[in-house]
Scaffold this motif. Sequence first.
Motif, PDB file in Angstrom:
ATOM      1  N   LEU A  48     -62.895  -1.386  29.740  1.00 28.40           N
ATOM      2  CA  LEU A  48     -61.684  -0.782  29.194  1.00 28.40           C
ATOM      3  C   LEU A  48     -60.527  -0.975  30.167  1.00 28.40           C
ATOM      4  CD1 LEU A  48     -60.083   0.892  27.175  1.00 28.40           C
ATOM      5  CD2 LEU A  48     -61.035   2.971  28.236  1.00 28.40           C
ATOM      6  N   SER A  49     -60.771  -0.707  31.442  1.00 29.83           N
ATOM      7  CA  SER A  49     -59.737  -0.910  32.460  1.00 29.83           C
ATOM      8  C   SER A  49     -59.345  -2.378  32.565  1.00 29.83           C
ATOM      9  CB  SER A  49     -60.228  -0.393  33.816  1.00 29.83           C
ATOM     10  OG  SER A  49     -60.501   0.989  33.774  1.00 29.83           O
ATOM     11  N   ALA A  50     -60.331  -3.253  32.402  1.00 30.06           N
ATOM     12  CA  ALA A  50     -60.053  -4.691  32.475  1.00 30.06           C
ATOM     13  C   ALA A  50     -59.098  -5.125  31.367  1.00 30.06           C
ATOM     14  CB  ALA A  50     -61.356  -5.479  32.386  1.00 30.06           C
ATOM     15  N   TRP A  51     -59.372  -4.661  30.132  1.00 28.74           N
ATOM     16  CA  TRP A  51     -58.517  -5.068  29.015  1.00 28.74           C
ATOM     17  C   TRP A  51     -57.127  -4.435  29.119  1.00 28.74           C
ATOM     18  CZ3 TRP A  51     -60.810  -9.078  28.290  1.00 28.74           C
ATOM     19  CH2 TRP A  51     -62.148  -9.187  27.957  1.00 28.74           C
ATOM     20  N   LEU A  52     -57.063  -3.209  29.605  1.00 29.82           N
ATOM     21  CA  LEU A  52     -55.753  -2.577  29.808  1.00 29.82           C
ATOM     22  C   LEU A  52     -54.942  -3.341  30.854  1.00 29.82           C
ATOM     23  CD1 LEU A  52     -56.785   1.203  29.837  1.00 29.82           C
ATOM     24  CD2 LEU A  52     -55.392   0.054  28.090  1.00 29.82           C
ATOM     25  N   ILE A  87     -42.913  -1.136  29.365  1.00 31.34           N
ATOM     26  CA  ILE A  87     -44.245  -0.683  28.948  1.00 31.34           C
ATOM     27  C   ILE A  87     -45.325  -1.216  29.882  1.00 31.34           C
ATOM     28  CG2 ILE A  87     -45.989  -0.993  27.130  1.00 31.34           C
ATOM     29  CD1 ILE A  87     -43.750  -0.669  25.080  1.00 31.34           C
ATOM     30  N   ALA A  88     -45.139  -2.432  30.380  1.00 25.37           N
ATOM     31  CA  ALA A  88     -46.124  -2.996  31.300  1.00 25.37           C
ATOM     32  C   ALA A  88     -46.278  -2.132  32.544  1.00 25.37           C
ATOM     33  CB  ALA A  88     -45.719  -4.413  31.691  1.00 25.37           C
ATOM     34  N   GLY A  89     -45.178  -1.573  33.024  1.00 30.57           N
ATOM     35  CA  GLY A  89     -45.231  -0.722  34.203  1.00 30.57           C
ATOM     36  C   GLY A  89     -45.804   0.650  33.940  1.00 30.57           C
ATOM     37  N   CYS A  90     -45.973   0.997  32.661  1.00 30.22           N
ATOM     38  CA  CYS A  90     -46.589   2.284  32.297  1.00 30.22           C
ATOM     39  C   CYS A  90     -48.110   2.217  32.298  1.00 30.22           C
ATOM     40  CB  CYS A  90     -46.134   2.720  30.901  1.00 30.22           C
ATOM     41  SG  CYS A  90     -44.351   2.831  30.679  1.00 30.22           S
ATOM     42  N   MET A  91     -48.649   1.017  32.243  1.00 30.17           N
ATOM     43  CA  MET A  91     -50.094   0.857  32.053  1.00 30.17           C
ATOM     44  C   MET A  91     -50.959   1.350  33.219  1.00 30.17           C
ATOM     45  SD  MET A  91     -50.363  -0.292  29.013  1.00 30.17           S
ATOM     46  CE  MET A  91     -51.922  -1.148  28.784  1.00 30.17           C
ATOM     47  N   PRO A  92     -50.484   1.322  34.482  1.00 30.99           N
ATOM     48  CA  PRO A  92     -51.340   1.785  35.571  1.00 30.99           C
ATOM     49  C   PRO A  92     -51.860   3.214  35.405  1.00 30.99           C
ATOM     50  CG  PRO A  92     -49.544   0.521  36.472  1.00 30.99           C
ATOM     51  CD  PRO A  92     -49.268   0.656  35.006  1.00 30.99           C
ATOM     52  N   VAL A  93     -51.109   4.101  34.746  1.00 31.45           N
ATOM     53  CA  VAL A  93     -51.618   5.467  34.568  1.00 31.45           C
ATOM     54  C   VAL A  93     -52.809   5.472  33.610  1.00 31.45           C
ATOM     55  CG1 VAL A  93     -49.403   6.524  35.089  1.00 31.45           C
ATOM     56  CG2 VAL A  93     -49.964   6.004  32.718  1.00 31.45           C
ATOM     57  N   LEU A  94     -52.764   4.608  32.616  1.00 33.77           N
ATOM     58  CA  LEU A  94     -53.911   4.490  31.705  1.00 33.77           C
ATOM     59  C   LEU A  94     -55.103   3.884  32.425  1.00 33.77           C
ATOM     60  CD1 LEU A  94     -52.201   3.125  28.435  1.00 33.77           C
ATOM     61  CD2 LEU A  94     -52.550   5.502  29.137  1.00 33.77           C
ATOM     62  N   ILE A  95     -54.839   2.905  33.271  1.00 38.20           N
ATOM     63  CA  ILE A  95     -55.908   2.240  34.015  1.00 38.20           C
ATOM     64  C   ILE A  95     -56.555   3.204  34.997  1.00 38.20           C
ATOM     65  CG2 ILE A  95     -56.409   0.393  35.671  1.00 38.20           C
ATOM     66  CD1 ILE A  95     -54.099  -1.186  34.301  1.00 38.20           C
ATOM     67  N   GLY A  96     -55.736   4.000  35.705  1.00 33.68           N
ATOM     68  CA  GLY A  96     -56.293   4.956  36.647  1.00 33.68           C
ATOM     69  C   GLY A  96     -57.211   5.957  35.969  1.00 33.68           C
ATOM     70  N   TRP A  97     -56.805   6.446  34.803  1.00 30.56           N
ATOM     71  CA  TRP A  97     -57.627   7.409  34.070  1.00 30.56           C
ATOM     72  C   TRP A  97     -58.899   6.752  33.536  1.00 30.56           C
ATOM     73  CZ3 TRP A  97     -56.655  12.649  33.220  1.00 30.56           C
ATOM     74  CH2 TRP A  97     -57.514  13.286  32.324  1.00 30.56           C
ATOM     75  N   ALA A 112     -60.421   4.159  34.619  1.00 30.23           N
ATOM     76  CA  ALA A 112     -61.329   3.746  35.684  1.00 30.23           C
ATOM     77  C   ALA A 112     -62.321   4.843  36.014  1.00 30.23           C
ATOM     78  CB  ALA A 112     -60.531   3.370  36.940  1.00 30.23           C
ATOM     79  N   VAL A 113     -61.878   6.096  35.920  1.00 27.19           N
ATOM     80  CA  VAL A 113     -62.745   7.233  36.241  1.00 27.19           C
ATOM     81  C   VAL A 113     -63.577   7.663  35.042  1.00 27.19           C
ATOM     82  CG1 VAL A 113     -62.766   9.679  36.928  1.00 27.19           C
ATOM     83  CG2 VAL A 113     -61.209   8.061  38.061  1.00 27.19           C
ATOM     84  N   THR A 114     -62.970   7.685  33.862  1.00 28.77           N
ATOM     85  CA  THR A 114     -63.632   8.280  32.690  1.00 28.77           C
ATOM     86  C   THR A 114     -64.166   7.265  31.686  1.00 28.77           C
ATOM     87  OG1 THR A 114     -61.580   8.402  31.387  1.00 28.77           O
ATOM     88  CG2 THR A 114     -62.045  10.235  32.904  1.00 28.77           C
ATOM     89  N   ASN A 115     -63.750   6.000  31.822  1.00 28.50           N
ATOM     90  CA  ASN A 115     -64.086   4.957  30.833  1.00 28.50           C
ATOM     91  C   ASN A 115     -63.617   5.380  29.433  1.00 28.50           C
ATOM     92  OD1 ASN A 115     -64.987   2.451  30.025  1.00 28.50           O
ATOM     93  ND2 ASN A 115     -67.110   3.119  29.727  1.00 28.50           N
ATOM     94  N   SER A 116     -62.510   6.112  29.392  1.00 25.69           N
ATOM     95  CA  SER A 116     -61.946   6.569  28.124  1.00 25.69           C
ATOM     96  C   SER A 116     -60.478   6.898  28.358  1.00 25.69           C
ATOM     97  CB  SER A 116     -62.681   7.813  27.613  1.00 25.69           C
ATOM     98  OG  SER A 116     -62.488   8.907  28.507  1.00 25.69           O
ATOM     99  N   LEU A 117     -59.787   7.305  27.311  1.00 25.37           N
ATOM    100  CA  LEU A 117     -58.405   7.740  27.434  1.00 25.37           C
ATOM    101  C   LEU A 117     -58.269   9.157  26.896  1.00 25.37           C
ATOM    102  CD1 LEU A 117     -56.518   4.476  26.376  1.00 25.37           C
ATOM    103  CD2 LEU A 117     -56.840   5.386  28.688  1.00 25.37           C
ATOM    104  N   SER A 118     -57.168   9.818  27.264  1.00 29.63           N
ATOM    105  CA  SER A 118     -56.953  11.197  26.853  1.00 29.63           C
ATOM    106  C   SER A 118     -55.452  11.432  26.761  1.00 29.63           C
ATOM    107  CB  SER A 118     -57.599  12.144  27.861  1.00 29.63           C
ATOM    108  OG  SER A 118     -57.411  13.492  27.483  1.00 29.63           O
ATOM    109  N   TRP A 119     -55.069  12.667  26.373  1.00 25.22           N
ATOM    110  CA  TRP A 119     -53.655  12.980  26.250  1.00 25.22           C
ATOM    111  C   TRP A 119     -52.942  12.981  27.584  1.00 25.22           C
ATOM    112  CZ3 TRP A 119     -51.075  12.216  22.134  1.00 25.22           C
ATOM    113  CH2 TRP A 119     -51.653  12.400  20.876  1.00 25.22           C
TER     114      TRP A 119
END
Length: 323
Positions: free
Chosen positions: A140-144, A173-183, A185-192
């Motif tokens: 998931l982190s890889a594709w993000l 938007i590209a610069g916004c992606m690291p917050v999704l990647i950081g989350w 990386a830990v959870t293998n999922s996304l959240s609010w």
Amino acid sequence: MSLSGVCVTAVESRPAALLDGASQGPAQRPFGARVKAFVALTKPRIIELLLITTVPVMFLAQQGVPDLKLVLLTCVGGYLSAGGANALNMYIDRDIDALMDRTSQRPLVTGMVSPPECLVFGITLAVVSTLLFGLTVNWLSAWLSLGALLFYVVVYTMLLKRRTSQNIVWGGIAGCMPVLIGWSAVTNSLSWAPVVLFLVIFFWTPPHYWPLSMKVKDDYARVGVPMLPVIASNKVVARQIVIYSWVMVAVSLLLTPLGYTGWFYTAVALAAGGWWLWEAHALQNRAKAEVTGAKLREMRLFHWSITYVSLLFVAIAVDPFLR
């Protein structure tokens, strides 16, 4: 003449060797200088800011200290991915970089790195970073990460940058992606929580970058890049900065009512956000008074914007330990 016409005329007037960064063979350059040039292709100072928005989110996702090996792998993967995107950006923009004062010393312009070398370097970093994320963190982190790279290179650099004044808004938007990647990386999922932080960075990017664009708008005008300050008055740009700033601060306060953060993050977000709004309105007032000879001092907000995002994300990392 249109902006694009100015750009074409200026580019055609430049020696082809300068535009291609080939005035001197790269192999003739000192090895140490060549290494520094390849590092410069990755734009390390920009990547530092991206990592500042990645690692604290990992602490928030973990609600404590995440696995340090995972943090290291995420940082390395993030650096390689963003570095590849930045190198490919320089490859595509090498024509206008040769004409702008602020980019005239980039490796492709000086000839320290050749265009083919830069292209291969950027693609290699993109492939290596994707595999590193997928094989050592999660897919998931890889594709993000890959999505962020492609968005920056294709959507922003190739499609938006030279065509619309909204380039930095949507390209950000590209610069916004690291917050999704950081989350992820830990959870293998996304959240609010990462979605809210994604929106914070989305609304932060224009008022962060437009003050710098105001400072160097003559550079952008010379090469036909329609950054908002090039095509609109400083008063209009400052008004847009204020609007985005208010939305950004409001969004940053959503984490606490959603239950992801506590009093410490809220206090920092309010204090830092309040100071941001003070600076944004001060810039707007100076823009209105420009006709009387007032100095714009636009870089005050640019420098504060970096401090703001650093403080906000440090608070995100610290907050779990104080709840």
